[in-house]
Design an enzyme around this catalytic site. Structure first.
Site, PDB file in Angstrom:
ATOM      1  N   ASP A  97     -70.301  54.425  34.965  1.00 56.44           N
ATOM      2  CA  ASP A  97     -70.793  54.509  36.290  1.00 56.44           C
ATOM      3  C   ASP A  97     -69.936  54.265  37.311  1.00 56.44           C
ATOM      4  O   ASP A  97     -70.299  54.500  38.672  1.00 56.44           O
ATOM      5  CB  ASP A  97     -72.234  53.891  36.216  1.00 56.44           C
ATOM      6  CG  ASP A  97     -72.038  52.170  36.187  1.00 56.44           C
ATOM      7  OD1 ASP A  97     -70.854  51.693  36.338  1.00 56.44           O
ATOM      8  OD2 ASP A  97     -72.974  51.524  35.340  1.00 56.44           O
ATOM      9  N   HIS A 112     -64.809  54.220  27.904  1.00 55.79           N
ATOM     10  CA  HIS A 112     -65.676  55.401  27.599  1.00 55.79           C
ATOM     11  C   HIS A 112     -65.643  56.440  28.772  1.00 55.79           C
ATOM     12  O   HIS A 112     -66.435  57.362  28.815  1.00 55.79           O
ATOM     13  CB  HIS A 112     -66.977  55.109  27.167  1.00 55.79           C
ATOM     14  CG  HIS A 112     -67.171  54.475  26.261  1.00 55.79           C
ATOM     15  ND1 HIS A 112     -68.476  53.476  25.657  1.00 55.79           N
ATOM     16  CD2 HIS A 112     -66.358  54.109  24.743  1.00 55.79           C
ATOM     17  CE1 HIS A 112     -68.220  53.065  24.463  1.00 55.79           C
ATOM     18  NE2 HIS A 112     -67.214  53.335  24.061  1.00 55.79           N
ATOM     19  N   CYS A 123     -56.670  73.799  31.608  1.00 61.92           N
ATOM     20  CA  CYS A 123     -55.413  73.220  31.904  1.00 61.92           C
ATOM     21  C   CYS A 123     -55.052  71.579  31.936  1.00 61.92           C
ATOM     22  O   CYS A 123     -54.216  71.199  32.071  1.00 61.92           O
ATOM     23  CB  CYS A 123     -54.961  73.448  33.460  1.00 61.92           C
ATOM     24  SG  CYS A 123     -55.758  72.751  34.679  1.00 61.92           S
ATOM     25  N   CYS A 142     -57.958  76.932  38.078  1.00 64.49           N
ATOM     26  CA  CYS A 142     -57.412  77.804  37.209  1.00 64.49           C
ATOM     27  C   CYS A 142     -58.213  78.808  36.580  1.00 64.49           C
ATOM     28  O   CYS A 142     -57.810  79.674  35.639  1.00 64.49           O
ATOM     29  CB  CYS A 142     -56.542  77.042  35.914  1.00 64.49           C
ATOM     30  SG  CYS A 142     -57.560  76.191  34.649  1.00 64.49           S
ATOM     31  N   GLY A 179     -73.942  42.342  28.643  1.00 68.91           N
ATOM     32  CA  GLY A 179     -74.763  43.480  28.678  1.00 68.91           C
ATOM     33  C   GLY A 179     -74.288  44.403  27.522  1.00 68.91           C
ATOM     34  O   GLY A 179     -74.611  45.757  27.907  1.00 68.91           O
ATOM     35  N   SER A 181     -74.955  45.589  23.688  1.00 66.97           N
ATOM     36  CA  SER A 181     -75.463  45.464  22.268  1.00 66.97           C
ATOM     37  C   SER A 181     -74.483  45.416  21.188  1.00 66.97           C
ATOM     38  O   SER A 181     -74.704  45.045  20.101  1.00 66.97           O
ATOM     39  CB  SER A 181     -76.405  46.728  22.067  1.00 66.97           C
ATOM     40  OG  SER A 181     -75.813  47.710  21.862  1.00 66.97           O
ATOM     41  N   ASN A 205     -76.726  37.999  27.350  1.00 67.99           N
ATOM     42  CA  ASN A 205     -77.315  38.851  27.122  1.00 67.99           C
ATOM     43  C   ASN A 205     -78.812  38.341  26.825  1.00 67.99           C
ATOM     44  O   ASN A 205     -79.063  37.233  26.417  1.00 67.99           O
ATOM     45  CB  ASN A 205     -77.072  39.502  25.846  1.00 67.99           C
ATOM     46  CG  ASN A 205     -77.413  41.145  25.474  1.00 67.99           C
ATOM     47  OD1 ASN A 205     -78.920  41.171  25.728  1.00 67.99           O
ATOM     48  ND2 ASN A 205     -76.847  41.868  24.996  1.00 67.99           N
ATOM     49  N   PRO A 206     -79.860  39.195  27.674  1.00 65.06           N
ATOM     50  CA  PRO A 206     -81.360  38.477  27.574  1.00 65.06           C
ATOM     51  C   PRO A 206     -81.689  38.446  26.183  1.00 65.06           C
ATOM     52  O   PRO A 206     -82.740  37.797  25.583  1.00 65.06           O
ATOM     53  CB  PRO A 206     -82.224  39.254  28.189  1.00 65.06           C
ATOM     54  CG  PRO A 206     -81.282  40.361  28.905  1.00 65.06           C
ATOM     55  CD  PRO A 206     -79.887  40.211  28.438  1.00 65.06           C
ATOM     56  N   GLU A 207     -81.209  39.320  25.165  1.00 66.59           N
ATOM     57  CA  GLU A 207     -81.426  39.430  23.679  1.00 66.59           C
ATOM     58  C   GLU A 207     -80.322  39.058  22.857  1.00 66.59           C
ATOM     59  O   GLU A 207     -79.210  38.979  23.151  1.00 66.59           O
ATOM     60  CB  GLU A 207     -81.907  40.920  23.345  1.00 66.59           C
ATOM     61  CG  GLU A 207     -83.364  41.130  24.202  1.00 66.59           C
ATOM     62  CD  GLU A 207     -83.546  42.783  24.047  1.00 66.59           C
ATOM     63  OE1 GLU A 207     -83.309  43.299  22.977  1.00 66.59           O
ATOM     64  OE2 GLU A 207     -84.271  43.154  25.020  1.00 66.59           O
TER      65      GLU A 207
HETATM   66  P1  NAD Z   1     -76.655  49.286  25.086  1.00 67.23           P
HETATM   67  O1  NAD Z   1     -77.808  49.933  25.914  1.00 67.23           O
HETATM   68  O2  NAD Z   1     -76.479  49.711  23.355  1.00 67.23           O
HETATM   69  O3  NAD Z   1     -77.019  47.834  25.069  1.00 67.23           O
HETATM   70  C1  NAD Z   1     -77.127  47.349  26.485  1.00 67.23           C
HETATM   71  C2  NAD Z   1     -77.444  45.728  26.148  1.00 67.23           C
HETATM   72  O4  NAD Z   1     -77.717  45.388  27.476  1.00 67.23           O
HETATM   73  C3  NAD Z   1     -78.385  45.166  25.199  1.00 67.23           C
HETATM   74  O5  NAD Z   1     -78.011  44.313  24.392  1.00 67.23           O
HETATM   75  C4  NAD Z   1     -79.531  44.620  26.353  1.00 67.23           C
HETATM   76  O6  NAD Z   1     -80.191  43.385  25.493  1.00 67.23           O
HETATM   77  C5  NAD Z   1     -78.686  44.145  27.173  1.00 67.23           C
HETATM   78  N1  NAD Z   1     -79.143  43.990  28.620  1.00 67.23           N
HETATM   79  C6  NAD Z   1     -80.259  44.669  29.113  1.00 67.23           C
HETATM   80  N2  NAD Z   1     -80.612  44.138  30.542  1.00 67.23           N
HETATM   81  C7  NAD Z   1     -79.542  43.404  30.702  1.00 67.23           C
HETATM   82  C8  NAD Z   1     -79.186  42.636  31.963  1.00 67.23           C
HETATM   83  N3  NAD Z   1     -80.046  42.421  32.923  1.00 67.23           N
HETATM   84  N4  NAD Z   1     -78.252  41.689  31.730  1.00 67.23           N
HETATM   85  C9  NAD Z   1     -77.319  41.568  30.574  1.00 67.23           C
HETATM   86  N5  NAD Z   1     -77.725  42.223  29.450  1.00 67.23           N
HETATM   87  C10 NAD Z   1     -78.609  43.217  29.479  1.00 67.23           C
HETATM   88  O7  NAD Z   1     -75.376  49.647  25.787  1.00 67.23           O
HETATM   89  P2  NAD Z   1     -73.652  49.560  25.484  1.00 67.23           P
HETATM   90  O8  NAD Z   1     -73.669  48.283  24.366  1.00 67.23           O
HETATM   91  O9  NAD Z   1     -73.031  49.550  26.508  1.00 67.23           O
HETATM   92  O10 NAD Z   1     -73.245  50.731  24.341  1.00 67.23           O
HETATM   93  C11 NAD Z   1     -73.938  51.905  24.479  1.00 67.23           C
HETATM   94  C12 NAD Z   1     -73.285  52.990  25.326  1.00 67.23           C
HETATM   95  O11 NAD Z   1     -73.828  53.308  26.364  1.00 67.23           O
HETATM   96  C13 NAD Z   1     -71.562  52.839  25.728  1.00 67.23           C
HETATM   97  O12 NAD Z   1     -71.057  53.703  25.064  1.00 67.23           O
HETATM   98  C14 NAD Z   1     -71.631  53.116  27.234  1.00 67.23           C
HETATM   99  O13 NAD Z   1     -70.732  54.104  27.325  1.00 67.23           O
HETATM  100  C15 NAD Z   1     -72.980  54.039  27.533  1.00 67.23           C
HETATM  101  N6  NAD Z   1     -73.801  53.806  28.660  1.00 67.23           N
HETATM  102  C16 NAD Z   1     -73.064  53.390  29.719  1.00 67.23           C
HETATM  103  C17 NAD Z   1     -74.134  53.244  30.981  1.00 67.23           C
HETATM  104  C18 NAD Z   1     -73.352  53.161  32.319  1.00 67.23           C
HETATM  105  O14 NAD Z   1     -72.429  53.496  32.553  1.00 67.23           O
HETATM  106  N7  NAD Z   1     -73.993  52.415  33.167  1.00 67.23           N
HETATM  107  C19 NAD Z   1     -75.440  53.617  30.753  1.00 67.23           C
HETATM  108  C20 NAD Z   1     -75.917  53.818  29.606  1.00 67.23           C
HETATM  109  C21 NAD Z   1     -75.091  53.840  28.503  1.00 67.23           C
HETATM  110 ZN    ZN Z   2     -57.670  74.087  35.056  1.00 72.90          ZN
END
Ligand code: NAD
Ligand code: ZN
Length: 235
Positions: A97, A112, A123, A142, A179, A181, A205-207
């Site tokens: 993002d 990612h 190209c 191109c 943040g 998983s 991580n909240p979880e």
């Molecule tokens: P995931 O969705 O698998 O996990 C998110 C984790 O964040 C969970 O464990 C959850 O408990 C935790 N979480 C939720 N709210 C939170 C908070 N406020 N503070 C801290 N932790 C919090 O995401 P991931 O592990 O990044 O992997 C999945 C893929 O998702 C990655 O490849 C990534 O490229 C992609 N992705 C990116 C975006 C982005 O760029 N913002 C958004 C969605 C997914």
């Molecule tokens: Zn091009």
């Protein structure tokens, strides 16, 4: 724990979708996450793009517009401040993002890719484009079709990214994991690497995750709450 952060000679951080949740950007796996509304097989694969580039682009352009309206939160800002204070600091992110950049982070490894980068299928040229895209799919000068500069399922990571991330984690006295998983490899493999290297590993991580039991500190809170606290000055 705060003193381990403020005295560390070298800090590495791994972030995931959770750090942007408090900016209003949905995560993948939590409730209301992106993959509960869409089948990822339909969207985030090279095959899906080949089948229906307009459909995939429409979804990405929607995400781009909603991310453009979002603001970095206190967690992103705390990481940028941590970098300014640290001797050596590397931020490894799975997020596409760009909110870490907008918060002021400099040394960022984007495992990612980046949703603001467009890459030409013909190209290979890459451009940064934050504008609203007028027609989908977009095309390069191109004549080739442009694709989102993100890593899709089954694709290789950007060249050298994992090597640089591994190097940063090897040298880190403190490794902060916020943040994520930690289910997407090879990024998740950085956590056991840090543990083996006897770094102080702090998970935010909240979880609970698969690694919670093995880290030095598992902080059950959100990144916007906990990352500013790690700075240790209430800022
Ligand atoms: P995931 O969705 O698998 O996990 C998110 C984790 O964040 C969970 O464990 C959850 O408990 C935790 N979480 C939720 N709210 C939170 C908070 N406020 N503070 C801290 N932790 C919090 O995401 P991931 O592990 O990044 O992997 C999945 C893929 O998702 C990655 O490849 C990534 O490229 C992609 N992705 C990116 C975006 C982005 O760029 N913002 C958004 C969605 C997914
Ligand atoms: Zn091009």
């Amino acid at each position: 724990m705060r003193s381990s952060v403020s005295h560390a000679r070298s800090i590495a951080v791994l972030t995931g979708a959770g750090v942007s949740a408090e900016s209003g950007i949905p995560t993948f796996r939590s409730n209301g996450g992106l993959w509960q509304q869409y089948r990822f097989e339909d969207l985030a694969t090279p095959e899906a793009f080949q089948r229906d580039p307009k459909f995939v682009w429409t979804w990405y352009e929607e995400r781009r517009r909603s991310i453009a309206k979002a603001q970095p939160n206190a967690g992103h800002l705390a990481l940028a401040e941590m970098e300014r204070r640290a001797k050596r600091f590397t931020l490894i992110t799975q997020n596409v993002d760009g909110l870490h950049d907008r918060a002021g982070s400099k040394n960022v490894i984007k495992l990612h890719g980046d949703i603001w980068v467009l890459r030409c299928l013909r190209c290979r040229r890459e451009e940064v484009n934050r504008e609203e895209l007028q027609s989908l799919p977009p095309y390069c000068d191109c004549g080739g079709m442009l694709r989102p500069g993100v890593v899709w399922f089954g694709e290789a990571l950007p060249e050298g990214a994992m090597e640089r991330a591994t190097e940063a984690v090897r040298h880190a006295g403190v490794f902060i994991v916020a943040g994520t998983s930690a289910q997407v490899y090879p990024a998740a493999g950085l956590i056991p690497l840090a543990i083996r290297n006897r770094a102080t590993v702090i998970e935010i991580n909240p979880e609970e995750t698969d690694f919670s039991a093995d880290v030095t500190y598992a902080l059950r809170g959100t990144s916007a709450e906990m990352l500013p606290q790690l700075l240790g000055d209430g800022s």
